[in-house]
Design a protein around this motif. Structure first.
Motif, short mmCIF file in Angstrom:
data_model
loop_
_atom_site.label_atom_id
_atom_site.label_comp_id
_atom_site.label_asym_id
_atom_site.label_seq_id
_atom_site.Cartn_x
_atom_site.Cartn_y
_atom_site.Cartn_z
N PRO A 14 8.45 -12.18 -9.43
CA PRO A 14 7.46 -11.68 -8.96
C PRO A 14 7.65 -10.75 -7.77
O PRO A 14 8.93 -11.19 -7.23
CB PRO A 14 6.51 -12.86 -8.23
CG PRO A 14 7.45 -13.59 -8.01
CD PRO A 14 8.11 -13.64 -9.67
N VAL A 15 7.18 -9.31 -7.64
CA VAL A 15 7.65 -8.59 -6.37
C VAL A 15 6.47 -8.92 -5.71
O VAL A 15 5.18 -9.17 -5.97
CB VAL A 15 7.23 -7.26 -6.32
CG1 VAL A 15 7.35 -6.76 -5.77
CG2 VAL A 15 8.21 -7.00 -7.95
N ILE A 16 6.78 -9.51 -4.27
CA ILE A 16 5.54 -10.10 -3.16
C ILE A 16 5.60 -9.50 -2.44
O ILE A 16 4.54 -9.67 -1.63
CB ILE A 16 6.12 -11.87 -2.30
CG1 ILE A 16 7.90 -11.21 -1.89
CG2 ILE A 16 6.78 -12.35 -3.91
CD1 ILE A 16 7.82 -12.60 -1.37
N GLY A 17 6.22 -7.97 -2.32
CA GLY A 17 6.24 -7.35 -1.07
C GLY A 17 7.11 -6.12 -1.34
O GLY A 17 7.59 -5.80 -1.87
N GLY A 18 6.69 -5.21 -0.08
CA GLY A 18 7.72 -3.80 0.15
C GLY A 18 7.31 -3.75 1.49
O GLY A 18 6.46 -4.60 3.47
N SER A 19 8.28 -2.37 1.87
CA SER A 19 8.03 -2.01 3.14
C SER A 19 8.14 -0.18 2.44
O SER A 19 8.39 0.44 1.47
CB SER A 19 9.06 -2.15 4.45
OG SER A 19 10.68 -1.81 3.63
N GLY A 20 8.11 0.32 3.95
CA GLY A 20 7.70 2.07 3.22
C GLY A 20 7.03 2.67 2.92
O GLY A 20 5.57 1.66 3.42
N LEU A 21 7.06 3.28 1.70
CA LEU A 21 6.33 3.45 1.02
C LEU A 21 5.61 2.31 -0.29
O LEU A 21 4.72 2.78 -1.16
CB LEU A 21 6.41 4.74 -0.55
CG LEU A 21 6.63 6.49 0.94
CD1 LEU A 21 7.57 7.02 -0.43
CD2 LEU A 21 5.31 6.89 1.31
N PHE A 22 6.24 1.08 -0.04
CA PHE A 22 5.32 -0.21 -0.53
C PHE A 22 5.06 -1.10 0.47
O PHE A 22 4.86 -2.03 -0.19
CB PHE A 22 7.02 -1.10 -1.52
CG PHE A 22 7.52 0.01 -2.19
CD1 PHE A 22 6.67 1.12 -3.30
CD2 PHE A 22 8.78 1.03 -2.47
CE1 PHE A 22 7.23 1.46 -4.67
CE2 PHE A 22 9.68 1.61 -3.52
CZ PHE A 22 8.98 1.93 -4.29
N ARG A 23 4.19 -0.81 0.67
CA ARG A 23 3.58 -1.48 1.63
C ARG A 23 2.46 -2.45 0.80
O ARG A 23 1.82 -1.98 0.10
CB ARG A 23 3.01 -0.73 3.07
CG ARG A 23 3.76 -0.68 3.92
CD ARG A 23 3.25 -0.28 5.31
NE ARG A 23 4.16 0.70 6.03
CZ ARG A 23 4.00 2.30 6.52
NH1 ARG A 23 2.53 2.73 6.36
NH2 ARG A 23 5.32 2.68 7.36
N PHE A 24 2.45 -3.72 0.76
CA PHE A 24 1.23 -4.24 0.31
C PHE A 24 1.26 -4.27 -1.11
O PHE A 24 0.79 -4.26 -2.01
CB PHE A 24 -0.05 -3.89 0.34
CG PHE A 24 -0.19 -3.02 2.11
CD1 PHE A 24 -0.67 -4.34 2.71
CD2 PHE A 24 -0.43 -2.52 2.97
CE1 PHE A 24 -1.01 -4.75 4.22
CE2 PHE A 24 -0.71 -2.69 4.75
CZ PHE A 24 -1.38 -3.48 4.70
N ALA A 25 3.19 -3.88 -1.24
CA ALA A 25 3.69 -3.76 -2.93
C ALA A 25 2.70 -5.27 -3.82
O ALA A 25 3.28 -6.53 -2.95
CB ALA A 25 4.78 -3.76 -2.89
N ARG A 26 3.01 -5.01 -4.79
CA ARG A 26 2.88 -6.93 -5.69
C ARG A 26 2.92 -5.73 -7.03
O ARG A 26 3.18 -5.28 -7.36
CB ARG A 26 1.43 -6.98 -5.50
CG ARG A 26 0.60 -6.69 -5.63
CD ARG A 26 -0.83 -7.62 -5.77
NE ARG A 26 -2.12 -7.11 -6.70
CZ ARG A 26 -3.03 -5.99 -6.26
NH1 ARG A 26 -3.10 -6.64 -5.19
NH2 ARG A 26 -4.17 -6.09 -7.42
#
Length: 184
Positions: free
Chosen positions: A144-156
């Motif tokens: 799983p992708v559980i998050g991110g930062s920059g352009l991927f804030r709130f990513a899943r």
């Protein structure tokens, strides 16, 4: 008439103030923002050999009498290049930084905790966080992708990993990653 105007203007001023203060509206407060599904493919190079290894053992495996658990407990720290093609000298897209631990006593099963740190193009400076189980001998592994930062804030989302090549003498591996991520 003035009262109606103020009732319409006040919410717009609040939104404008939030936008000016943060640079963009908070997606949790403004669910009308459109989510995008992005797909990326790149190659992860786990290099033990040579003068500049990208993986180092930080906790050795416990000594076991049972041959099936010989790697159990081993923890490695990584700073692996992510490239556009399987060749290590191809265009560098970013790095995979984090660690993996041999978490299974019955197979080569790892717990992966790593950030994909992008260093080129539109996503330069953005990250995706991967946390999950990687049974290394399976043809395709999903994590799983559980998050991110920059352009991927709130990513899943999720990644699919498949081994492209593995050198049994050195331990060096190239793994193809297909990443499917929802983000704003």
């Amino acid at each position: 008439m003035t009262e109606n105007f103020i009732c319409l203007l006040l919410p717009l001023l609040i939104i404008l103030r939030t936008f000016l203060a943060t640079g963009e509206p908070d997606p949790m407060k403004y669910p009308y923002r459109i989510k995008k599904l992005s797909h990326f493919r790149f190659y992860w190079h786990n290099i033990f050999s040579g003068p500049n290894p990208t993986v180092v053992n930080i906790v050795p495996p416990l000594e076991h009498k049972n041959k099936t658990t010989w790697l159990f407990g081993k923890v490695d720290m990584i700073d692996d290049p992510l490239t556009e093609t399987p060749e290590v000298g191809s265009r560098l897209l970013g790095r995979a930084q984090g660690l993996y631990a041999m978490a299974s006593q019955e197979e080569i099963g790892m717990l992966m905790a790593m950030d994909f740190v992008f260093s080129t193009g539109k996503y330069n400076g953005s990250t995706l966080m991967i946390l999950g189980r990687n049974p290394a001998l399976e043809k395709v592994r999903e994590m799983p992708v559980i998050g991110g930062s920059g352009l991927f804030r709130f990513a899943r989302g999720y990644v699919e990993a498949s081994t492209y090549s593995y050198d049994i003498k050195t331990g060096d591996a190239v793994v193809e990653y297909n990443v499917y991520v929802l983000h704003f």
